[in-house]
Design an enzyme around this catalytic site. Structure first.
Site, PDB file in Angstrom:
ATOM      1  CG  ASN A 125      -1.666   1.200   1.469  1.00 52.74           C
ATOM      2  OD1 ASN A 125      -1.813   2.026   0.522  1.00 52.74           O
ATOM      3  ND2 ASN A 125      -2.366   1.342   2.603  1.00 52.74           N
ATOM      4  CE  LYS A 127       0.105   3.327   4.689  1.00 54.31           C
ATOM      5  NZ  LYS A 127       0.000   3.620   6.115  1.00 54.31           N
ATOM      6  CG  HIS A 151      -5.692   1.493   5.222  1.00 52.46           C
ATOM      7  ND1 HIS A 151      -5.227   2.503   6.115  1.00 52.46           N
ATOM      8  CD2 HIS A 151      -5.001   0.662   4.848  1.00 52.46           C
ATOM      9  CE1 HIS A 151      -4.396   2.185   6.708  1.00 52.46           C
ATOM     10  NE2 HIS A 151      -3.696   1.009   5.875  1.00 52.46           N
ATOM     11  CD  GLU A 210      -2.997   5.257   6.856  1.00 52.91           C
ATOM     12  OE1 GLU A 210      -2.876   5.406   5.614  1.00 52.91           O
ATOM     13  OE2 GLU A 210      -2.041   4.846   7.341  1.00 52.91           O
ATOM     14  CD  GLU A 244      -3.510  -2.689   7.189  1.00 49.94           C
ATOM     15  OE1 GLU A 244      -2.383  -3.038   6.708  1.00 49.94           O
ATOM     16  OE2 GLU A 244      -4.039  -1.631   6.885  1.00 49.94           O
ATOM     17  N   GLY A 285       2.404   1.786  10.904  1.00 45.47           N
ATOM     18  CA  GLY A 285       3.362   2.811  10.837  1.00 45.47           C
ATOM     19  C   GLY A 285       3.983   3.289  12.226  1.00 45.47           C
ATOM     20  CB  SER A 298       4.931  -2.217  12.181  1.00 41.45           C
ATOM     21  OG  SER A 298       4.635  -0.692  12.454  1.00 41.45           O
ATOM     22  N   GLY A 302       4.750   1.264   4.651  1.00 40.22           N
ATOM     23  CA  GLY A 302       6.249   1.708   4.744  1.00 40.22           C
ATOM     24  C   GLY A 302       7.308   1.155   3.960  1.00 40.22           C
TER      25      GLY A 302
HETATM   26  C1  PEP Z   1      -0.908  -0.118   6.004  1.00 41.06           C
HETATM   27  O1  PEP Z   1      -1.124   1.261   6.219  1.00 41.06           O
HETATM   28  O2  PEP Z   1      -1.723  -0.836   5.512  1.00 41.06           O
HETATM   29  C2  PEP Z   1       0.398  -0.452   6.750  1.00 41.06           C
HETATM   30  C3  PEP Z   1       0.345  -1.716   7.174  1.00 41.06           C
HETATM   31  O3  PEP Z   1       1.326   0.466   7.008  1.00 41.06           O
HETATM   32  P1  PEP Z   1       2.945  -0.207   7.624  1.00 41.06           P
HETATM   33  O4  PEP Z   1       3.263  -1.235   6.952  1.00 41.06           O
HETATM   34  O5  PEP Z   1       3.676   1.188   7.422  1.00 41.06           O
HETATM   35  O6  PEP Z   1       2.632  -0.377   9.167  1.00 41.06           O
END
Ligand code: PEP
Length: 251
Positions: free
Chosen positions: A11, A13, A99, A101, A169, A175, A213, A235
């Site tokens: 992703n 983003k 998601h 967010e 998630e 993040g 993460s 990320g």
């Molecule tokens: C995400 O936003 O779907 C995600 C898992 O981000 P990160 O891997 O950066 O924690």
């Protein structure tokens, strides 16, 4: 025993412009080549503005492209929104919906997300339906209840393992560099698997991703858990070496 192929989904983003996005996509396409890896599917979800050039950059390879969100309607007066059919037209095979967010920043409810997931199915896309608890919800012992509610509210009619993926998630792990214990991830994935009975035709075959993460150093232990069928990566999906190392950690 049902064998499920891993799905490693990136992703991106609100990152990447055309030049660095297509370069990253081409790098991954060269690593994967034209034949899918026997263990995993690799999916990248760039911003909608560069979906078409990214899809073009991975064409001819086994890398898949997807969207990060869609509208529930196929067309209409919805300024700034993008229909699932438009994502498909731009080269997407999947779309992330719900998601955290989106749920937080855009006040998206499970009812709305169910409509978006249904739109994905209507457009011939795989819906990657995200669920996950906040830190406060986990701290007060409500994590499983919250995730179960999001699942039953967000999975659309007609969902099958072929058209729907679930991504667990935990919001507090996204993040932040923090992850649940392996036991907590395994317990949540087992709960999700059980909860899918009655929501999808073939619950044993549905892929359940973990996200939050994930990085090269923890991918193997997470992907090695029962009922973890891949990862949704934020990320670390922006660096080809890291994203590739995560995929290579699939058992
Ligand atoms: C995400 O936003 O779907 C995600 C898992 O981000 P990160 O891997 O950066 O924690």
């Amino acid at each position: 025993m049902t064998v499920r192929r891993y799905l490693i989904a990136g992703n991106w983003k609100m990152h990447c412009r055309r030049s660095d996005g297509t370069a990253l996509a081409a790098d991954l396409a060269a690593r994967v080549g034209p034949t899918p890896d026997p263990r995993f599917d690799l999916l990248i979800c760039p911003p909608a503005t560069i979906l078409a050039p990214v899809a073009h950059a991975v064409a001819g390879s086994a890398v898949l492209a997807g969207g990060q969100d869609c509208h529930a309607q196929a067309q209409g007066a919805h300024t700034g929104d993008i229909a699932a059919e438009m994502l498909a037209d731009a080269g997407a095979s999947s779309v992330i919906v719900g998601h955290s967010e989106r749920r937080t920043n855009h006040a998206e409810t499970s009812t709305l997300i169910k409509g978006k997931a249904a739109a994905a199915l209507r457009a011939g896309l795989t819906a990657i339906v995200c669920v996950g608890e906040t830190e406060a919800e986990r701290d007060t012992g409500r994590a499983e209840q919250v995730v179960a509610g999001q699942l039953s509210g967000s999975i659309p009619d007609g969902a099958t393992a072929a058209n729907t993926v679930v991504a667990y998630e935990p919001v507090w792990a996204i993040g932040t560099g923090r992850t649940p214990t392996l036991a907590d991830i395994a317990a949540m994935h087992a709960m999700i698997r059980a909860k899918l009975v009655g929501l999808v035709a073939d619950p044993d075959a549905v892929r359940i991703l973990y996200g939050g993460s994930v990085k090269p150093s923890n991918a193997a232990e997470i992907l090695g858990l029962a009922d973890v069928d891949g990862a949704l990566v934020g990320g670390a999906s922006l660096k080809a070496d890291d994203f590739w190392a995560i995929a290579q950690a699939c058992p």
